[in-house]
Design a protein around this motif. Structure first.
Motif, short mmCIF file in Angstrom:
data_model
loop_
_atom_site.label_atom_id
_atom_site.label_comp_id
_atom_site.label_asym_id
_atom_site.label_seq_id
_atom_site.Cartn_x
_atom_site.Cartn_y
_atom_site.Cartn_z
N ASP A 1 45.45 56.02 50.81
CA ASP A 1 45.52 57.34 50.18
C ASP A 1 45.39 57.29 48.67
OD1 ASP A 1 47.91 56.18 49.45
OD2 ASP A 1 49.20 57.61 50.47
N GLY A 2 45.07 56.12 48.11
CA GLY A 2 44.84 55.99 46.68
C GLY A 2 46.05 55.58 45.87
N ARG A 3 47.24 55.56 46.44
CA ARG A 3 48.42 55.13 45.70
C ARG A 3 48.33 53.65 45.35
NH1 ARG A 3 52.67 54.80 48.64
NH2 ARG A 3 51.60 55.05 50.64
N ILE A 4 48.88 53.30 44.19
CA ILE A 4 48.85 51.91 43.75
C ILE A 4 49.79 51.08 44.62
CG2 ILE A 4 49.45 50.34 41.87
CD1 ILE A 4 46.89 51.74 41.41
N ALA A 5 49.24 50.00 45.18
CA ALA A 5 50.03 49.07 45.96
C ALA A 5 50.42 47.84 45.15
CB ALA A 5 49.26 48.63 47.21
N GLY A 6 49.63 47.52 44.14
CA GLY A 6 49.91 46.36 43.30
C GLY A 6 48.74 46.09 42.38
N VAL A 7 48.86 45.02 41.59
CA VAL A 7 47.79 44.62 40.68
C VAL A 7 47.65 43.10 40.71
CG1 VAL A 7 47.99 46.59 39.10
CG2 VAL A 7 49.36 44.54 38.70
N LEU A 8 46.41 42.66 40.56
CA LEU A 8 46.10 41.24 40.41
C LEU A 8 45.63 41.05 38.98
CD1 LEU A 8 45.61 38.39 41.57
CD2 LEU A 8 43.31 39.15 42.19
N SER A 9 46.43 40.34 38.16
CA SER A 9 46.15 40.16 36.74
C SER A 9 45.59 38.76 36.48
CB SER A 9 47.43 40.34 35.91
OG SER A 9 48.05 41.58 36.21
N LEU A 10 44.59 38.66 35.63
CA LEU A 10 43.97 37.40 35.27
C LEU A 10 43.92 37.26 33.75
CD1 LEU A 10 40.99 37.58 37.79
CD2 LEU A 10 43.08 36.25 38.05
N ASP A 11 44.06 36.03 33.26
CA ASP A 11 44.05 35.80 31.82
C ASP A 11 43.59 34.37 31.53
OD1 ASP A 11 44.33 36.31 29.16
OD2 ASP A 11 46.49 36.66 29.20
N VAL A 12 43.02 34.20 30.37
CA VAL A 12 42.59 32.91 29.83
C VAL A 12 41.55 32.23 30.74
CG1 VAL A 12 43.33 30.76 28.75
CG2 VAL A 12 44.93 32.66 28.92
N PRO A 13 40.32 32.69 30.73
CA PRO A 13 39.27 32.00 31.48
C PRO A 13 39.04 30.60 30.92
CG PRO A 13 38.32 33.67 30.05
CD PRO A 13 39.80 33.87 29.97
N LEU A 14 38.80 29.66 31.80
CA LEU A 14 38.66 28.27 31.37
C LEU A 14 37.42 28.06 30.51
CD1 LEU A 14 39.72 26.42 34.66
CD2 LEU A 14 41.11 27.03 32.67
N ASP A 15 36.39 28.90 30.72
CA ASP A 15 35.19 28.74 29.89
C ASP A 15 35.29 29.52 28.59
OD1 ASP A 15 34.98 31.34 30.72
OD2 ASP A 15 33.07 31.09 31.78
N GLY A 16 36.42 30.22 28.38
CA GLY A 16 36.63 30.96 27.14
C GLY A 16 35.76 32.19 27.00
N ARG A 17 35.15 32.67 28.05
CA ARG A 17 34.23 33.80 27.99
C ARG A 17 34.77 34.97 28.81
NH1 ARG A 17 32.80 31.29 24.34
NH2 ARG A 17 30.77 30.30 23.97
N ARG A 18 34.44 36.15 28.34
CA ARG A 18 34.76 37.34 29.10
C ARG A 18 33.90 37.37 30.37
NH1 ARG A 18 34.92 41.75 24.05
NH2 ARG A 18 37.04 41.17 23.33
N PRO A 19 34.42 37.95 31.46
CA PRO A 19 33.69 37.90 32.73
C PRO A 19 32.39 38.70 32.68
CG PRO A 19 35.56 39.40 32.89
CD PRO A 19 35.69 38.71 31.56
N ASP A 20 31.33 38.09 33.21
CA ASP A 20 30.07 38.81 33.32
C ASP A 20 30.00 39.46 34.70
OD1 ASP A 20 29.68 36.72 35.04
OD2 ASP A 20 28.23 35.67 33.74
#
Length: 581
Positions: free
Chosen positions: A107-126
């Motif tokens: 129904d669109g309600r937030i169930a949770g979040v998956l957070s990511l940080d510090v990519p090993l290649d130092g680049r923002r995700p393409d």
């Protein structure tokens, strides 16, 4: 799963948080240990996601908010401040960058979040990285939703168990239990015999005797253990000689010599309790002594008469018969309870295990799918394909188990809407047509004119017809014929699925609708299956008030005839029909 995201996609930090009572609570984390307590020991309100959702760039479930576009300092214990940027390229990851997937209910309600940080290649995700991450986010969402479903299941089981206990306790007096017999006989006895109190002691072969002593006004009296032991010895002797025990003015009635020592104990007990007189009779049925009944009087009350003694002895027979019946009923109820508990446990176990298995299977399936996209040598590709087939088969078993547990659960009501059986048959046959053509089978479909409406669950009826038709195609050799017809029979609708395939022996037809049943026919065992398909069929038919007939001979094919009510009224089961049960 969180570890897989970090390792496979290349991030140093990954965390999974779920929505509980309006807060985000971290459940899994991988990353530097110095941030672990910070992440796990704190929860945040769901409102911290609002500014991210409003300003971030969207890609599927993911939200990416560059540090330079943040208009205010972000709050939340998922924020982990790391080292400064490792370069000055436009796509260099900034410690202030935010990358998280929003996991939602249907129904669109937030169930949770998956957070990511510090990519090993130092680049923002393409775009390619985000597409890969989206697959992991989908797995995470499924895992979170499955966990919530499991919690709901546990609560439903607890509520159902509490309801059963309350219902059982409320209906106990009307079901002639031993305790009810003991309780309900007190008032008539003391009133009818002018007694000041009563004591009934019911023996139990397992040593769990039941005893209840009450004064005239119903107040309970504690009976000493030694008195209960004396009753255990005295009652069988009285029952064998069909006599009563009368104690008056400190003198016990004349009884056979073998009872002298026990009668003397009884007389002493009556005196010790301060009673003037007592009349005791054994309770029994046939040759078995079931208990002992004692009525008492005060000194100012009249003495016991022979007529009263004879009448109470007759009551001892009547009460003995009632106790025998109550004991048998209690034994039956106990057996029913144990069987019901066993069945409930089986259903709960199947549902719980299926829910528990679904998440790791989803993770395995996702990782195998990712492996399939890599450049693998022939051996590795062969092993990957074999594991994928095994995983899919396991997923099919889990799905069937979940469906069987769902349709078998009395707490899961049937959602009834008008369903056209003709349309269901057409859709099912169109899906299996390719498989039938590949085996060079002739698939004949003959539908009765007009709509064939039945009140039921569309998904369950689709599964019912699908299981029967797919089984017919599976167990019919190449060049054979499978026919599906619909018709009307009075106020009922009939679906008949026939084939000229392997057939089913009379012995196998006996257990055909039991869960996990597999035929003893070696030719049929060459085809893989879970043994749950026909059990699901039978349960769905029962839920819809219908019946199913099986007509089969080994080597000459099988016909399943399903009869469903057109107006929701249960159908009359034809002679020889197998009602789903």
């Amino acid at each position: 799963m969180v570890d897989s995201v970090a390792e496979m996609v290349g991030f140093q930090v990954a965390a999974l948080s779920v929505a509980i009572d309006g807060e985000l609570v971290t459940m899994a984390y991988t990353g530097p240990d110095e941030h672990r307590d910070f992440v796990f020991d704190n929860a945040d309100p769901l409102s911290i996601l609002d500014p991210i959702d409003a300003a971030a760039h969207r890609s599927g479930r993911f939200r990416f908010l560059p540090a330079e576009e943040q208009r205010a300092e972000l709050e939340g214990h998922w924020v982990v401040v790391m080292d400064p940027p490792a370069g000055d390229a436009p796509d260099t990851w900034d410690p202030g960058d935010v990358l998280m997937a929003f996991l939602s209910f249907d129904d669109g309600r937030i169930a949770g979040v998956l957070s990511l940080d510090v990519p090993l290649d130092g680049r923002r995700p393409d775009a390619a990285t985000l597409a890969l991450l989206e697959r992991y986010a989908a797995q995470a969402e499924r895992a979170v939703l499955t966990a919530f479903e499991r919690e709901d299941l546990v609560r439903q089981i607890a509520h159902a168990d509490a309801a059963r206990r309350l219902t059982r306790a409320a209906s106990l007096p009307a079901r002639a239990s031993l305790d009810a017999v003991i309780a309900f006989t007190h008032a008539p006895l003391v009133e009818g015999f002018g007694a000041t109190g009563s004591w009934m002691h019911v023996f139990d072969p397992a040593g769990r005797d039941r005893t209840a002593a009450r004064t005239r006004d119903g107040a309970s009296v504690e009976m000493p253990t030694e008195i209960q032991v004396t009753a255990r010895r005295l009652a069988p002797l009285l029952w064998a000689s069909q006599r009563v025990l009368v104690v008056a003015d400190g003198v016990a009635s004349d009884l056979p010599p073998e009872t002298d020592d026990v009668v003397e104990q009884a007389r002493s007990h009556v005196a010790a309790l301060g009673l003037a007189s007592a009349l005791g009779v054994p309770l029994g049925a046939g040759s078995e002594c079931l208990g002992f009944l004692v009525l008492t009087r005060r000194a100012e009350d009249p003495t016991w008469t022979a007529v009263e003694a004879a009448a109470l002895l007759e009551i001892g027979h009547d009460l003995g018969a009632a106790l025998m019946t109550a004991r048998a009923l209690e034994g039956e109820r106990q057996l029913v309870r144990e069987l019901q508990q066993l069945d409930d446990h089986r259903t709960q176990l199947i549902a719980t295990l299926s829910h528990e298995l679904r998440t790791p299977l989803t993770v395995i399936s996702g990782n195998l799918e990712l492996l399939g996209e890599l450049s693998l040598d022939d051996l590795a590709a062969h092993l990957q394909q074999a594991m994928t087939r095994g995983t899919r088969r396991m997923q099919k078993v889990v799905d069937d188990l979940l469906l069987l547990a769902q349709v078998s659960d009395p707490q899961h009501p049937l959602q009834q809407v008008p369903v056209d059986l003709g349309e269901v048959v057409q859709e099912v046959c169109s899906l299996v047509e390719t498989t039938a053509r590949a085996k060079r089978l002739r698939l004949d479909v003959d539908l009765a004119p007009g709509p064939l409406l039945v009140a039921g669950d569309p998904a369950e009826l689709d599964r019912l017809i699908g299981n029967l038709v797919s089984n017919a195609v599976k167990y019919t050799p190449e060049g054979g014929t499978v026919s599906v017809t619909t018709s009307r029979r009075g106020e009922s609708l009939v679906v008949r699925v026939s084939d000229d395939g392997l057939g089913i022996s009379e012995e196998d037809q006996i257990g055909l609708f039991r869960p996990f049943f597999r035929t003893s026919n070696p030719d049929a065992l060459l085809h893989p299956g879970t043994g749950l398909g026909l059990a699901i069929v039978a349960t769905i038919i029962e839920r819809h008030g219908g019946a199913v007939e099986v007509d089969s001979r080994l080597g000459r094919g099988t016909t399943f005839t399903v009869v469903l009510p057109a107006d929701g009224v249960p159908v009359a089961v034809p002679a020889g029909a197998v009602r789903s049960s």
